[in-house]
Design an enzyme around this catalytic site. Structure first.
Site, PDB file in Angstrom:
ATOM      1  CE1 TYR A 156      -4.085   2.004   0.512  1.00  0.00           C
ATOM      2  CE2 TYR A 156      -2.739   3.233   2.059  1.00  0.00           C
ATOM      3  CZ  TYR A 156      -3.882   3.119   1.305  1.00  0.00           C
ATOM      4  OH  TYR A 156      -4.829   4.127   1.334  1.00  0.00           O
ATOM      5  CE  LYS A 160      -3.611   4.863  -1.808  1.00  0.00           C
ATOM      6  NZ  LYS A 160      -4.622   5.414  -2.748  1.00  0.00           N
TER       7      LYS A 160
HETATM    8  N1  LIG Z   1     -10.186   5.459   4.372  1.00  0.00           N
HETATM    9  C1  LIG Z   1      -8.974   5.838   4.711  1.00  0.00           C
HETATM   10  O1  LIG Z   1      -8.602   5.828   5.904  1.00  0.00           O
HETATM   11  C2  LIG Z   1      -8.013   6.307   3.649  1.00  0.00           C
HETATM   12  C3  LIG Z   1      -6.834   6.956   4.076  1.00  0.00           C
HETATM   13  C4  LIG Z   1      -5.917   7.387   3.122  1.00  0.00           C
HETATM   14  C5  LIG Z   1      -6.187   7.182   1.770  1.00  0.00           C
HETATM   15  N2  LIG Z   1      -7.335   6.546   1.385  1.00  0.00           N
HETATM   16  C6  LIG Z   1      -7.549   6.364  -0.048  1.00  0.00           C
HETATM   17  O2  LIG Z   1      -8.758   6.989  -0.417  1.00  0.00           O
HETATM   18  C7  LIG Z   1      -9.344   6.276  -1.514  1.00  0.00           C
HETATM   19  C8  LIG Z   1     -10.763   5.899  -1.174  1.00  0.00           C
HETATM   20  O3  LIG Z   1     -10.718   5.052  -0.035  1.00  0.00           O
HETATM   21  P1  LIG Z   1     -12.017   4.622   0.799  1.00  0.00           P
HETATM   22  O4  LIG Z   1     -11.587   4.509   2.200  1.00  0.00           O
HETATM   23  O5  LIG Z   1     -13.172   5.463   0.419  1.00  0.00           O
HETATM   24  O6  LIG Z   1     -12.172   3.134   0.237  1.00  0.00           O
HETATM   25  P2  LIG Z   1     -13.487   2.275  -0.043  1.00  0.00           P
HETATM   26  O7  LIG Z   1     -13.035   0.850  -0.093  1.00  0.00           O
HETATM   27  O8  LIG Z   1     -14.538   2.641   0.921  1.00  0.00           O
HETATM   28  O9  LIG Z   1     -13.886   2.759  -1.500  1.00  0.00           O
HETATM   29  C9  LIG Z   1     -13.068   2.464  -2.608  1.00  0.00           C
HETATM   30  C10 LIG Z   1     -13.924   2.376  -3.853  1.00  0.00           C
HETATM   31  O10 LIG Z   1     -13.054   2.004  -4.934  1.00  0.00           O
HETATM   32  C11 LIG Z   1     -13.723   1.040  -5.725  1.00  0.00           C
HETATM   33  N3  LIG Z   1     -12.766   0.218  -6.458  1.00  0.00           N
HETATM   34  C12 LIG Z   1     -11.904  -0.705  -5.957  1.00  0.00           C
HETATM   35  N4  LIG Z   1     -11.224  -1.299  -6.963  1.00  0.00           N
HETATM   36  C13 LIG Z   1     -11.663  -0.732  -8.115  1.00  0.00           C
HETATM   37  C14 LIG Z   1     -11.337  -0.923  -9.486  1.00  0.00           C
HETATM   38  N5  LIG Z   1     -10.445  -1.853  -9.878  1.00  0.00           N
HETATM   39  N6  LIG Z   1     -11.979  -0.166 -10.403  1.00  0.00           N
HETATM   40  C15 LIG Z   1     -12.904   0.759 -10.020  1.00  0.00           C
HETATM   41  N7  LIG Z   1     -13.251   0.968  -8.752  1.00  0.00           N
HETATM   42  C16 LIG Z   1     -12.646   0.235  -7.804  1.00  0.00           C
HETATM   43  C17 LIG Z   1     -14.527   0.214  -4.713  1.00  0.00           C
HETATM   44  O11 LIG Z   1     -15.574  -0.508  -5.345  1.00  0.00           O
HETATM   45  C18 LIG Z   1     -14.998   1.277  -3.740  1.00  0.00           C
HETATM   46  O12 LIG Z   1     -16.255   1.808  -4.104  1.00  0.00           O
HETATM   47  C19 LIG Z   1      -8.420   5.087  -1.777  1.00  0.00           C
HETATM   48  O13 LIG Z   1      -7.513   5.401  -2.808  1.00  0.00           O
HETATM   49  C20 LIG Z   1      -7.703   4.922  -0.461  1.00  0.00           C
HETATM   50  O14 LIG Z   1      -6.471   4.261  -0.625  1.00  0.00           O
HETATM   51  C21 LIG Z   1      -8.247   6.107   2.293  1.00  0.00           C
END
Ligand SMILES: NC(=O)c1ccc[n+]([C@@H]2O[C@H](COP(=O)([O-])OP(=O)(O)OC[C@H]3O[C@@H](n4cnc5c(N)ncnc54)[C@H](O)[C@@H]3O)[C@@H](O)[C@H]2O)c1
Length: 260
Positions: A156, A160
């Site tokens: 991860y 990132k």
């Molecule tokens: N939640 C956190 O704490 C956090 C922190 C830092 C960064 N992020 C980043 O923010 C972004 C969103 O995270 P989140 O927490 O909302 O995650 P989440 O899992 O709730 O949502 C991610 C979405 O991406 C979609 N997805 C996954 N693989 C896919 C693909 N191959 N094609 C199209 N869509 C796809 C999923 O269906 C889902 O709807 C991500 O990039 C994550 O790495 C999240």
């Protein structure tokens, strides 16, 4: 009152849930026509439908961001139905927490494919269409794990950190063509992503699952974990004209947890 994104067309990948869904809602409230792009077609449909019910403009597009044809077709479909693309948010992501020696090639590849290659393909699709018009904004979702490495999180973090390198490189290459490219580095935000990995995080820290969020809180200067709205507001700022002179940046949105 006109919104900050009035009349613009925005793609948000991973828009079917979590942070992406909130970015879709926020952009639509500010006047953008939003394409909710997600591998989960039903979830994307529900987000788009809710936006339309509150008088916004939105469409759902089923797309796997790791598949070039899917991404290009999604971009074409969005331009045909909503108009010229102005904003593209590469937000789709996956996350696995596990000891490095248990990280299989399959988990490594999937993490890099969705998080990094997905953004690469999204940037190509967006820039191909934005460059001739000399106008566009790209936002790539990195993480606080794109700033600092962490145990049990090698794949991860690699993805990132990679997002920030991609962002800076494209910001330089396309600045003269009117395209701004920035990244956001969220801290912890409870979303469906955390539902699937909280047990793994608890195992890593020798905590109970119900203790994980308060453990995070105790390490955040502002004393609370993030909300999807916090990230969506940062995305709105970077997408808007208020950020006209900002490109190549990675904006920490983590309550002070990371300051570099
Ligand atoms: N939640 C956190 O704490 C956090 C922190 C830092 C960064 N992020 C980043 O923010 C972004 C969103 O995270 P989140 O927490 O909302 O995650 P989440 O899992 O709730 O949502 C991610 C979405 O991406 C979609 N997805 C996954 N693989 C896919 C693909 N191959 N094609 C199209 N869509 C796809 C999923 O269906 C889902 O709807 C991500 O990039 C994550 O790495 C999240």
């Amino acid at each position: 009152m006109s919104g900050k994104l009035e009349g613009r067309v925005a793609v948000v990948t991973g828009g079917g849930g979590g942070i992406g869904a909130q970015i879709c809602r926020t952009f639509a409230q500010q006047g953008a026509a939003v394409a909710v792009v997600d591998i989960q077609q039903e979830a994307a449909g529900q987000v788009a439908e809710a936006i339309r019910r509150s008088a916004g403009r939105a469409m759902a597009v089923a797309c796997d961001v790791t598949d070039r044809d899917d991404v290009e077709q999604a971009a074409d479909q969005v331009e045909q139905e909503l108009g010229p693309l102005a904003i593209w948010v590469n937000n789709a992501g996956v996350s696995y927490i596990l000891p490095f020696l248990e990280c299989t090639e399959q988990i490594w590849d999937q993490t890099l494919e969705v998080n990094l290659k997905g953004a690469f393909l999204g940037c190509q699709a967006a820039i191909r269409r934005m460059a001739p018009r000399q106008d566009g904004v790209i936002i790539n979702m990195s993480s606080q794990s794109g700033r600092v490495g962490n145990s049990h999180y090698a794949a991860y973090c690699a993805s990132k950190f990679g997002i920030i390198g991609l962002t800076q490189s494209l910001a330089v290459e396309f600045a003269a063509q009117g395209i701004r490219v920035n990244a956001i580095c969220p801290g912890v935000v409870p979303t469906p992503m955390w539902d699937t990995q909280i047990e793994d995080y608890a195992r890593k820290r020798d905590l109970k699952a119900e203790e994980v969020m308060s453990y995070f809180e105790s390490n955040i200067p502002m004393g609370r974990i993030g909300k999807a709205e916090d990230i969506a507001q940062a995305a709105l700022f970077l997408a808007s004209d208020e950020a006209n002179y900002i490109t190549g940046q990675a904006l920490n949105v983590s309550g002070g947890a990371v300051m570099y």
